[in-house]
Design a protein around this motif. Structure first.
Motif, PDB file in Angstrom:
ATOM      1  N   ALA A 173       7.005  66.571  48.692  1.00  0.00           N
ATOM      2  CA  ALA A 173       8.319  65.454  48.578  1.00  0.00           C
ATOM      3  C   ALA A 173       8.383  65.294  46.942  1.00  0.00           C
ATOM      4  N   GLY A 174       7.567  65.505  46.138  1.00  0.00           N
ATOM      5  CA  GLY A 174       7.867  65.212  44.612  1.00  0.00           C
ATOM      6  C   GLY A 174       8.538  66.297  44.007  1.00  0.00           C
ATOM      7  N   ASP A 175       8.246  67.642  44.372  1.00  0.00           N
ATOM      8  CA  ASP A 175       9.001  68.893  43.905  1.00  0.00           C
ATOM      9  C   ASP A 175      10.485  68.785  44.381  1.00  0.00           C
ATOM     10  N   ASP A 176      10.797  68.466  45.566  1.00  0.00           N
ATOM     11  CA  ASP A 176      11.907  68.247  46.306  1.00  0.00           C
ATOM     12  C   ASP A 176      12.833  67.249  45.852  1.00  0.00           C
ATOM     13  N   ALA A 177      12.233  65.899  45.413  1.00  0.00           N
ATOM     14  CA  ALA A 177      12.910  64.861  44.878  1.00  0.00           C
ATOM     15  C   ALA A 177      13.413  65.280  43.341  1.00  0.00           C
ATOM     16  N   ARG A 178      12.572  66.012  42.587  1.00  0.00           N
ATOM     17  CA  ARG A 178      12.816  66.451  41.124  1.00  0.00           C
ATOM     18  C   ARG A 178      14.171  67.359  41.389  1.00  0.00           C
ATOM     19  N   GLU A 218      20.932  58.364  31.808  1.00  0.00           N
ATOM     20  CA  GLU A 218      21.580  58.973  30.993  1.00  0.00           C
ATOM     21  C   GLU A 218      21.446  60.609  30.879  1.00  0.00           C
ATOM     22  N   GLY A 219      21.481  61.093  32.150  1.00  0.00           N
ATOM     23  CA  GLY A 219      21.693  62.572  32.154  1.00  0.00           C
ATOM     24  C   GLY A 219      20.211  63.202  32.200  1.00  0.00           C
ATOM     25  N   ARG A 220      19.176  62.533  32.241  1.00  0.00           N
ATOM     26  CA  ARG A 220      17.813  63.322  32.433  1.00  0.00           C
ATOM     27  C   ARG A 220      16.904  62.350  33.194  1.00  0.00           C
ATOM     28  N   ILE A 221      15.761  63.218  33.651  1.00  0.00           N
ATOM     29  CA  ILE A 221      14.798  62.595  34.449  1.00  0.00           C
ATOM     30  C   ILE A 221      13.865  61.960  33.709  1.00  0.00           C
ATOM     31  N   VAL A 222      13.509  60.554  33.687  1.00  0.00           N
ATOM     32  CA  VAL A 222      12.643  59.854  32.867  1.00  0.00           C
ATOM     33  C   VAL A 222      11.347  59.454  33.523  1.00  0.00           C
ATOM     34  N   GLU A 223      11.222  59.427  34.690  1.00  0.00           N
ATOM     35  CA  GLU A 223      10.288  59.130  35.441  1.00  0.00           C
ATOM     36  C   GLU A 223      10.003  59.705  36.748  1.00  0.00           C
TER      37      GLU A 223
END
Length: 310
Positions: free
Chosen positions: A150-155, A29-34
């Motif tokens: 990898a974590g920063d790039d995925a975000r 729903e439009g936001r990063i949740v996990e």
């Protein structure tokens, strides 16, 4: 389709089946949740670490010695995503890593769907000269603390897709793709279908290029120009390799050029008081006048080459 998972891999070497880290960012729903990220011990036979890759992401064999292997990592990825699509920046590479790691481990490639923020960005923001993740992040005001983490790039990839959705005024991924005439990619029964733009007429390859090359590879039908030096590869070798992929090399930047690859530039190669090569400056002028030319650096060129040749 308002839920999806952004994914990013780093690899130990030039083999796509050599993941050494992964990052995931779940959107609802439009936001990063996990978010979740992990080091990975690459599959046997794919577990050597090349200096080039280590220089990019800083991960070494010692750091992954006690990390989970691919089967455990794949299980966590599948559980994290559930039945939602994946999103990645240059998804052909990241989804290719997932698929090749499965093959290297003797595992079936799971059925999945995926969308590419690189393909979307080139349609949503047509005024940019380049579309690498750091360039997009800077242009869109997205924080990217460590590129090739990898974590920063995925975000960051998740935030790029969210920005594209907001720009279009829709919350659904399939609606955004439909507007831009982009096909969702997939793996079904081990068969891949790429995420790609269907709005342009397919060009035929140059007579000097291989007419039997895979038309779904990222270089097929393109005219490519190089400026600067490529690491560990001459321009002649690069031209031969892309010719085998259905592309043609131009010595100069003209309106027929689709892609400019910018390698390393030494100060003595520049004109007096110049800060960029003449080819790059001309590409920028062509872009400003409305010509659809893309500029990438040697790192992105090697990533695309790895996707196209495997």
């Amino acid at each position: 389709m308002t839920s999806w998972v952004a994914i990013d891999f780093e690899t130990a070497n030039a083999l796509r089946g050599s993941p050494c880290s992964v990052g995931l960012a779940k959107v609802k729903e439009g936001r990063i949740v996990e978010e979740w990220s992990s080091l990975i011990k690459p599959p046997d036979g794919h577990d050597h670490f090349d200096a080039y890759n280590v220089g990019i992401h800083g991960i070494t064999a010692d750091r992954v010695r006690d990390a989970p292997g691919w089967p455990e990592t794949l299980e966590r990825i599948v559980q994290f995503a559930g039945d939602t699509p994946f999103v990645a920046h240059n998804a052909a590479f990241d989804i290719g890593v997932l698929a090749d790691a499965c093959r290297a481990s003797g595992l079936p490639v799971p059925d999945l769907r995926f969308a590419c923020t690189l393909v979307v960005a080139r349609r949503a923001w047509t005024g940019l000269l380049a579309y690498k993740l750091p360039v997009l992040a800077d242009a869109l005001g997205i924080e990217l603390p460590r590129h090739h983490d990898a974590g920063d790039d995925a975000r960051a990839a998740a935030q790029v897709m969210l920005a594209a959705l907001k720009r279009q005024g829709t919350a659904a991924l399939d609606d955004l793709l439909a507007v831009h005439r982009i096909r969702m990619g997939s793996y079904r029964g081990g068969a891949r279908q790429g995420c790609k733009y269907w709005g342009a007429t397919r060009r035929e390859p140059s007579p000097d290029a291989d007419p039997d090359a895979d038309p779904d590879n990222p270089f097929y039908g393109l005219t490519i120009c190089f400026t600067g030096s490529l690491p560990d590869m001459t321009k002649a070798v690069a031209a031969k390799r892309i010719a085998a992929l259905g592309a043609w090399t131009s010595d100069n930047v003209t309106r027929s050029v689709d892609l400019l690859v910018v390698g390393g530039i030494k100060p003595h190669q520049l004109a007096p008081r110049a800060t960029k090569t003449g080819k790059l400056a001309k590409a920028e002028r062509l872009r400003d006048s409305g010509h659809d030319i893309t500029v990438i650096d040697d790192e992105e060129f090697y990533e695309l080459l790895a996707v196209a040749e495997n």
